[in-house]
Enzyme design. Structure first.
Site, short mmCIF file in Angstrom:
data_model
loop_
_atom_site.label_atom_id
_atom_site.label_comp_id
_atom_site.label_asym_id
_atom_site.label_seq_id
_atom_site.Cartn_x
_atom_site.Cartn_y
_atom_site.Cartn_z
N ASP A 30 -11.82 4.11 -1.38
CA ASP A 30 -10.66 4.58 -1.79
C ASP A 30 -10.16 3.58 -2.95
OD1 ASP A 30 -7.88 4.64 -1.92
OD2 ASP A 30 -7.36 4.02 0.12
N TYR B 113 -5.21 -1.25 2.86
CA TYR B 113 -4.23 -0.11 3.23
C TYR B 113 -4.71 1.50 2.76
CZ TYR B 113 0.31 2.60 2.83
OH TYR B 113 1.12 3.57 3.16
N LYS C 151 -2.06 7.53 -7.90
CA LYS C 151 -1.50 6.74 -8.72
C LYS C 151 -1.84 7.21 -10.23
CE LYS C 151 -0.54 3.40 -5.34
NZ LYS C 151 -1.31 2.58 -4.35
C1 LIG Z 1 -1.05 3.47 -2.64
C2 LIG Z 1 -2.27 3.48 -2.13
C3 LIG Z 1 -2.79 4.81 -1.02
C4 LIG Z 1 -1.63 5.58 -0.77
O1 LIG Z 1 -0.94 6.51 -1.71
P1 LIG Z 1 0.30 7.02 -1.58
O2 LIG Z 1 0.34 7.98 -2.68
O3 LIG Z 1 1.54 6.19 -1.64
O4 LIG Z 1 0.41 7.97 -0.33
C5 LIG Z 1 -3.69 4.62 -0.40
N1 LIG Z 1 -4.83 4.14 -0.68
C6 LIG Z 1 -4.58 2.79 -1.59
C7 LIG Z 1 -5.80 1.69 -1.83
C8 LIG Z 1 -3.30 2.68 -2.29
O5 LIG Z 1 -3.26 1.60 -2.92
#
Ligand SMILES: *Cc1c(COP(=O)(O)O)cnc(C)c1O
Length: 441
Positions: free
Chosen positions: A240, A145, A268
């Site tokens: 990511d 994701y 995060k």
């Molecule tokens: C949480 C997450 C996102 C998205 O971040 P948001 O701040 O919710 O838009 C993208 N990539 C990874 C790996 C994530 O865990």
């Protein structure tokens, strides 16, 4: 029985005015048999709902709260910052301070741009990669994701690499067709794809430790193959690390696995509980970003002073020089996480329940599936029911876990030895309930 009366009433009212009653789908507890507790406050390792229930929290706002809730240093820094105004839309010293801090911690980042969410970070990183390479296609891995930008909301059938189908109504076929998906950890499928189309691919984006299909670790040789093949074809490799950055190791999964990506997305933890994310990497690529370069990307609230302050305070705590001989912050979290999982493993074994337990630093996951790789076809299977029994029993005993086994759990610095003992005691009861459930089926 857990009393969630006020939360249930609040949820009913919320559903009148917000789709599903929430501002992000997973919060609705749709996969488990209870309404979501509405949270009134949080402190340290605990969260408290509006019915007065107290929980030991392993969701941590889905990752950011690595130092625990309402850490005094973070609260004080934010409080002081608010008295100086909450947004200027003009440069501040704080932005450079956070940028320098991140660059110091993340080996591959030379220049960085702050944004407001992980979604924005990955979306922008892809745009830069496309602008830099002049190519359209991207590769993502099934089950990873990367936020909800259109081109990344694409899965595909399992098996060989295939052209993407829109995963959500509203994503156009045109957008989806430029996203190629490959099974996570499938080295052979990836190499074949790169042999065929590598020279047309702008970017390969991956969660170097996957945390959004449950916790799945990269197989030996997977990440190094991504690096080797992308280099060969002039494709931008994007890690990511929105979830795993500062968690798998202080310096990210890229340090833990010794791979230098071209671009990295962070989120995060970098905002310490406020909305911050970032993308950064090689100077040559980042210099394509406006106003230095032609790739446009902007944000009214980007680099917001409160958000920068919370991020700096949080990174300062986790990167502080450890006392002589003492393990560093993130390593201590890993040790605590390991203790919890050892407790879970024993509880499962004593109850005769088969589970798979995964850990990467302070990220952990419990699978009741036989197959630990996320499979869209079986995601509604009986393993999911077993998970539901486990989840409800833990919640009733005051342990707040993510309401799906395809989410990751997080340890914080605020979790005490006592919290961990309570968590393991609860797991012993919960695993017995799972065993009963499975035996009665
Ligand atoms: C949480 C997450 C996102 C998205 O971040 P948001 O701040 O919710 O838009 C993208 N990539 C990874 C790996 C994530 O865990």
């Amino acid at each position: 029985m857990l009393n969630l009366e006020k939360s249930s009433q609040a949820f009913a009212q919320a559903k009148e005015v917000m789709p599903g009653g929430v501002n992000s789908p997973v919060r609705s507890f749709a996969r488990v048999k209870c309404d979501p507790p509405f949270i009134a406050k949080a402190s340290g390792s605990k969260i408290y709902d509006i019915d007065g229930n107290e929980y030991i929290d392993y969701v941590g706002s889905w990752g950011p709260m690595i130092v625990g809730h309402a850490h005094p240093n973070v609260v004080k820094a934010i409080q002081e910052a608010t008295t100086r105004g909450t947004s200027y839309g003009a440069p501040t010293l704080l932005e450079t301070q956070l940028a320098k801090k991140v660059i110091e911690l993340m080996p591959s980042i030379e220049k960085i741009r702050m944004v407001n969410s992980g979604t924005e970070a990955t979306m922008s990183a892809l745009r830069v990669a496309r602008g830099y390479t002049g190519r359209d296609k991207i590769v993502k891995f099934i089950g990873c994701y990367h936020g909800h930008a259109d081109s990344l909301l694409v899965k595909a059938g399992s098996g060989a690499a295939t052209f993407g189908q829109p995963d959500s109504p509203g994503v156009t076929k045109g957008t989806a067709k430029d996203t190629i998906t490959v099974p996570y950890n499938d080295i052979e499928a990836f190499v074949n794809l790169m042999n065929e189309q590598g020279d047309e691919i702008a970017a390969v984006i991956v969660e170097p430790v996957a945390g959004n299909m449950g916790l799945v670790l990269p197989k030996q040789g997977f990440l190094s193959t991504l690096r080797k093949e992308t280099e060969k074809h002039g494709t931008v490799l994007i890690f990511d690390e929105v979830m795993c950055g500062f968690r798998v190791a202080l310096n990210g999964a890229q340090a833990a696995y010794g791979i230098r990506p071209d671009l990295t997305c962070l989120g995060k933890i970098i905002g310490g509980g406020l909305p911050v994310a970032a993308y950064g990497g090689k100077r040559e690529i980042m210099d394509c970003v406006s106003p230095k370069g032609p790739v446009y990307q902007a944000g009214t609230l980007s680099g917001n002073p409160l958000a920068m302050t919370a991020g700096i305070a949080t990174l300062d705590i986790i990167s502080a020089d450890p006392a002589w001989g003492k393990a560093d912050y993130t390593r201590e979290l890993s040790i605590k996480t390991k203790h919890v999982l050892q407790g879970f493993a024993k509880a499962a074994k004593d109850a005769g329940v088969k589970v798979q337990l995964h850990q990467a630093g302070s990220m952990f996951g419990v699978f009741f599936n036989e197959n630990d790789v996320y499979d869209y076809a079986t995601s509604e299977s009986s393993d999911q029911e077993a998970f539901g029994v486990w989840f409800m029993s833990m919640l009733e005993q005051g342990i707040y876990l993510a309401p799906s086994q395809f989410e990751t759990l997080f340890m914080s610095g605020a979790h005490s030895d006592d919290d961990i003992v309570k968590t393991i005691d609860a797991a012993e009861v919960a695993m017995k309930k799972v065993a009963e459930f499975l035996n009665n089926k």
